[in-house]
Design a protein around this motif. Structure first.
Motif, PDB file in Angstrom:
ATOM      1  N   SER A  49      11.785  10.778  -5.381  1.00  0.00           N
ATOM      2  CA  SER A  49      10.740  10.330  -4.464  1.00  0.00           C
ATOM      3  C   SER A  49       9.419  11.036  -4.765  1.00  0.00           C
ATOM      4  CB  SER A  49      11.142  10.627  -3.021  1.00  0.00           C
ATOM      5  OG  SER A  49      12.277   9.885  -2.659  1.00  0.00           O
ATOM      6  N   PRO A  50       8.298  10.341  -4.506  1.00  0.00           N
ATOM      7  CA  PRO A  50       6.982  10.928  -4.776  1.00  0.00           C
ATOM      8  C   PRO A  50       6.503  11.799  -3.624  1.00  0.00           C
ATOM      9  CG  PRO A  50       6.731   8.658  -4.038  1.00  0.00           C
ATOM     10  CD  PRO A  50       8.202   8.945  -4.039  1.00  0.00           C
ATOM     11  N   THR A  51       5.929  12.942  -3.948  1.00  0.00           N
ATOM     12  CA  THR A  51       5.341  13.779  -2.902  1.00  0.00           C
ATOM     13  C   THR A  51       3.833  13.971  -3.113  1.00  0.00           C
ATOM     14  OG1 THR A  51       6.044  15.764  -4.109  1.00  0.00           O
ATOM     15  CG2 THR A  51       7.490  14.986  -2.341  1.00  0.00           C
ATOM     16  N   THR A  52       3.284  13.272  -4.131  1.00  0.00           N
ATOM     17  CA  THR A  52       1.820  13.233  -4.291  1.00  0.00           C
ATOM     18  C   THR A  52       1.432  11.797  -4.671  1.00  0.00           C
ATOM     19  OG1 THR A  52       1.810  13.648  -6.681  1.00  0.00           O
ATOM     20  CG2 THR A  52       1.770  15.595  -5.250  1.00  0.00           C
ATOM     21  N   ILE A  62      -3.341   2.741  -3.350  1.00  0.00           N
ATOM     22  CA  ILE A  62      -2.702   4.023  -3.013  1.00  0.00           C
ATOM     23  C   ILE A  62      -3.652   4.828  -2.141  1.00  0.00           C
ATOM     24  CG2 ILE A  62      -1.784   6.204  -3.931  1.00  0.00           C
ATOM     25  CD1 ILE A  62      -1.058   4.721  -6.517  1.00  0.00           C
ATOM     26  N   LEU A  63      -3.175   5.249  -0.976  1.00  0.00           N
ATOM     27  CA  LEU A  63      -3.949   6.171  -0.139  1.00  0.00           C
ATOM     28  C   LEU A  63      -3.472   7.583  -0.455  1.00  0.00           C
ATOM     29  CD1 LEU A  63      -3.919   4.324   3.328  1.00  0.00           C
ATOM     30  CD2 LEU A  63      -5.644   4.204   1.501  1.00  0.00           C
ATOM     31  N   ASP A  64      -4.410   8.432  -0.862  1.00  0.00           N
ATOM     32  CA  ASP A  64      -4.066   9.815  -1.228  1.00  0.00           C
ATOM     33  C   ASP A  64      -4.373  10.732  -0.055  1.00  0.00           C
ATOM     34  OD1 ASP A  64      -3.784  12.360  -2.213  1.00  0.00           O
ATOM     35  OD2 ASP A  64      -5.125  12.082  -3.929  1.00  0.00           O
ATOM     36  N   GLY A  65      -3.321  11.123   0.654  1.00  0.00           N
ATOM     37  CA  GLY A  65      -3.493  12.010   1.806  1.00  0.00           C
ATOM     38  C   GLY A  65      -3.052  13.427   1.500  1.00  0.00           C
ATOM     39  N   GLY A  66      -3.010  13.789   0.220  1.00  0.00           N
ATOM     40  CA  GLY A  66      -2.605  15.144  -0.162  1.00  0.00           C
ATOM     41  C   GLY A  66      -1.098  15.243  -0.315  1.00  0.00           C
ATOM     42  N   PRO A  67      -0.612  16.414  -0.762  1.00  0.00           N
ATOM     43  CA  PRO A  67       0.828  16.592  -0.962  1.00  0.00           C
ATOM     44  C   PRO A  67       1.602  16.535   0.361  1.00  0.00           C
ATOM     45  CG  PRO A  67      -0.437  18.479  -1.815  1.00  0.00           C
ATOM     46  CD  PRO A  67      -1.394  17.609  -1.081  1.00  0.00           C
ATOM     47  N   CYS A  68       2.815  16.016   0.315  1.00  0.00           N
ATOM     48  CA  CYS A  68       3.643  15.912   1.526  1.00  0.00           C
ATOM     49  C   CYS A  68       4.076  17.311   1.973  1.00  0.00           C
ATOM     50  CB  CYS A  68       4.871  15.061   1.243  1.00  0.00           C
ATOM     51  SG  CYS A  68       4.456  13.396   0.688  1.00  0.00           S
ATOM     52  N   CYS A 117       8.235   7.252  13.551  1.00  0.00           N
ATOM     53  CA  CYS A 117       6.811   7.471  13.790  1.00  0.00           C
ATOM     54  C   CYS A 117       6.396   8.694  12.958  1.00  0.00           C
ATOM     55  CB  CYS A 117       6.559   7.714  15.274  1.00  0.00           C
ATOM     56  SG  CYS A 117       4.826   8.051  15.640  1.00  0.00           S
ATOM     57  N   PRO A 118       5.662   8.467  11.861  1.00  0.00           N
ATOM     58  CA  PRO A 118       5.364   9.564  10.935  1.00  0.00           C
ATOM     59  C   PRO A 118       4.321  10.536  11.483  1.00  0.00           C
ATOM     60  CG  PRO A 118       4.291   7.556  10.196  1.00  0.00           C
ATOM     61  CD  PRO A 118       5.094   7.181  11.415  1.00  0.00           C
ATOM     62  N   ALA A 119       4.386  11.778  11.026  1.00  0.00           N
ATOM     63  CA  ALA A 119       3.466  12.799  11.529  1.00  0.00           C
ATOM     64  C   ALA A 119       2.089  12.725  10.874  1.00  0.00           C
ATOM     65  CB  ALA A 119       4.064  14.192  11.306  1.00  0.00           C
ATOM     66  N   HIS A 120       1.994  12.156   9.667  1.00  0.00           N
ATOM     67  CA  HIS A 120       0.685  12.127   8.998  1.00  0.00           C
ATOM     68  C   HIS A 120      -0.289  11.302   9.844  1.00  0.00           C
ATOM     69  CE1 HIS A 120      -2.379  11.915   5.929  1.00  0.00           C
ATOM     70  NE2 HIS A 120      -1.662  12.729   5.171  1.00  0.00           N
ATOM     71  N   ARG A 121      -1.349  11.937  10.343  1.00  0.00           N
ATOM     72  CA  ARG A 121      -2.118  11.238  11.373  1.00  0.00           C
ATOM     73  C   ARG A 121      -2.947  10.096  10.818  1.00  0.00           C
ATOM     74  NH1 ARG A 121      -6.794  15.159  13.571  1.00  0.00           N
ATOM     75  NH2 ARG A 121      -7.479  16.016  11.590  1.00  0.00           N
ATOM     76  N   VAL A 126       0.853  -1.188   0.000  1.00  0.00           N
ATOM     77  CA  VAL A 126       0.000   0.000   0.000  1.00  0.00           C
ATOM     78  C   VAL A 126       0.888   1.236   0.000  1.00  0.00           C
ATOM     79  CG1 VAL A 126      -1.753   1.289   1.278  1.00  0.00           C
ATOM     80  CG2 VAL A 126      -1.779  -1.223   1.337  1.00  0.00           C
ATOM     81  N   ALA A 127       0.605   2.184  -0.887  1.00  0.00           N
ATOM     82  CA  ALA A 127       1.322   3.465  -0.843  1.00  0.00           C
ATOM     83  C   ALA A 127       0.644   4.348   0.198  1.00  0.00           C
ATOM     84  CB  ALA A 127       1.316   4.142  -2.206  1.00  0.00           C
ATOM     85  N   ILE A 128       1.472   4.886   1.101  1.00  0.00           N
ATOM     86  CA  ILE A 128       0.935   5.666   2.229  1.00  0.00           C
ATOM     87  C   ILE A 128       1.485   7.094   2.220  1.00  0.00           C
ATOM     88  CG2 ILE A 128       0.524   3.702   3.774  1.00  0.00           C
ATOM     89  CD1 ILE A 128       3.328   4.393   5.068  1.00  0.00           C
ATOM     90  N   PRO A 129       0.614   8.048   2.586  1.00  0.00           N
ATOM     91  CA  PRO A 129       1.103   9.428   2.714  1.00  0.00           C
ATOM     92  C   PRO A 129       1.890   9.583   4.008  1.00  0.00           C
ATOM     93  CG  PRO A 129      -1.213   9.333   3.355  1.00  0.00           C
ATOM     94  CD  PRO A 129      -0.817   7.933   2.924  1.00  0.00           C
ATOM     95  N   THR A 130       2.979  10.337   3.962  1.00  0.00           N
ATOM     96  CA  THR A 130       3.636  10.752   5.204  1.00  0.00           C
ATOM     97  C   THR A 130       4.006  12.221   5.019  1.00  0.00           C
ATOM     98  OG1 THR A 130       6.030  10.480   4.837  1.00  0.00           O
ATOM     99  CG2 THR A 130       4.764   8.459   5.270  1.00  0.00           C
ATOM    100  N   GLU A 131       4.522  12.855   6.056  1.00  0.00           N
ATOM    101  CA  GLU A 131       4.895  14.260   5.909  1.00  0.00           C
ATOM    102  C   GLU A 131       6.183  14.421   5.096  1.00  0.00           C
ATOM    103  OE1 GLU A 131       5.555  12.358   8.325  1.00  0.00           O
ATOM    104  OE2 GLU A 131       7.016  13.131   9.766  1.00  0.00           O
TER     105      GLU A 131
END
Ligand code: AMP
Ligand code: MG
Length: 349
Positions: A163-166, A181-187, A134-138, A41-46
């Motif tokens: 690296s991907p930022t979106t 892919i989980l889309d949590g917005g731009p890093c 421990c990533p900041a993206h909640r 799974v692609a995950i958003p992080t900060e």
């Protein structure tokens, strides 16, 4: 025939709401199911988007290496929901890791600590230490906490690429090599985490990142060695497996220049098509060059945090335009620009 492209599920959590919306929780449940069955799974992080799999499932982790074309000698960072989960993956928890994590987690800090018995060899490239963050993206933290699955996750790109930022960068770069892919917005940070080896005294930065050395020293209450400190200063040899010179590179050749105005002018006179990342758009010389149709100018912020957040998206965008060359202004000297200089130097190698 390739596999179908992955679903891209938007995950958000409006501020001032106690619970994420039902659609977000449903997306996290889908992700958990994929992870439980050994998928990616692609995950958003900060920092940047991660390509995640269950860190305790060696076959799932092997899938990450294959999807990226990543050499098996390059260990992975394991993402955790909190300090308790981090400790469960470590053989011991050095005091330095405790202090740094207490002050800077969740956040763009990775600590390298002695590896616990449950962590498979493939995650650590066979080494005696494990890298934890421990990533900041909640929503990513919620995914880890709800599933109880620690996530091995390198950046969600083919090895050696930018690296991907979106979520869109992930889809473009990995396509059917990722299951969801989980889309949590731009890093928000835009460059990879600061990695600190906490198995040596004093601790040592293995990879510069969004947290400069000064912030680490404040959190620790003592000295932290930089990545360039001479060998033998710490009480054991520094290990930075996988930190090869060429990394984070666009396909288009990239030059880092202190004399960018003159260099861009020269390339244009040679008939080349040039992309230019510059903080100097207001300069008259730049405005004159901007009229050239073979030049694509990407104005960049002159504050390091904003520059980092914009950098990879700018490189992805220019890489799509089939240019002959990308020129980037040499960033200022100074600790706050260290990680940016590091990534750009590697991209230019
Ligand atoms: P990436 O996931 O592509 O951002 O890369 C992770 C980086 O973390 C690697 O290049 C390593 O240098 C570093 N890393 C991961 N695990 C360890 C470890 N056990 N010891 C030292 N460095 C590590
Ligand atoms: Mg990477």
């Amino acid at each position: 025939m390739g596999r179908p492209l992955p679903d891209v599920l938007r995950v958000d959590w409006p501020a001032n709401t106690a619970e994420p919306p039902a659609a977000t929780l449903a997306a996290l449940d889908r992700a958990t199911e994929v992870l439980r069955t050994g998928g990616r799974v692609a995950i958003p992080t900060e920092t940047v988007y991660g390509l995640a799999a269950d860190a305790l499932d060696e076959f799932a982790v092997d899938g990450i290496f294959r999807a990226k074309g990543r050499p098996a000698t390059n260990p992975l960072i394991v993402h955790v929901a909190d300090v308790a989960m981090a400790k469960s993956l470590a053989a011991s928890w050095p005091e330095a890791a405790g202090r740094l994590a207490a002050a800077l987690w969740p956040g763009p800090l990775t600590v390298v600590v002695p590896r616990g018995p449950d962590v498979p060899d493939i995650v650590t490239a066979g080494g005696p230490t494990v890298a934890l963050r421990c990533p900041a993206h909640r929503l990513t933290r919620l995914l880890i906490a709800r599933s109880g699955i620690p996530l091995a996750a390198p950046s969600a790109n083919r090895s050696e690429r930018v690296s991907p930022t979106t979520a869109h960068h992930v889809l473009e770069g990995l396509g059917d090599r990722v299951d969801l892919i989980l889309d949590g917005g731009p890093c928000t940070q835009g460059i990879e985490s600061t990695v600190v080896d906490c198995t040596v005294t004093p601790p040592r930065i293995l990879r510069p990142g969004p947290l400069p050395r000064r912030r680490l020293e404040e959190a620790l209450g003592g000295p932290v060695l930089g990545p360039d400190a001479p060998a033998g200063v710490a009480d054991a040899p520094a290990r930075s497996p996988g930190a090869r010179a060429r990394h984070y590179a666009p396909r288009t050749r990239l030059e880092l220049r202190g004399d960018a105005v003159a260099r861009v002018d020269e390339l244009l006179r040679q008939g080349r098509r040039v992309g230019w990342l510059t903080t100097q758009v207001a300069e008259p010389a730049v405005r004159t060059l901007a009229a050239n149709r073979d030049l694509v100018i990407v104005p960049m912020p002159d504050e390091p945090g904003a520059f980092a957040a914009a950098l990879y998206a700018a490189l992805h965008a220019l890489d799509r335009r089939e240019l002959d060359r990308i020129v980037v202004d040499e960033p200022p000297s100074g600790e706050e620009w260290h990680a940016i200089r590091d990534r750009l130097t590697r991209a230019a190698t």
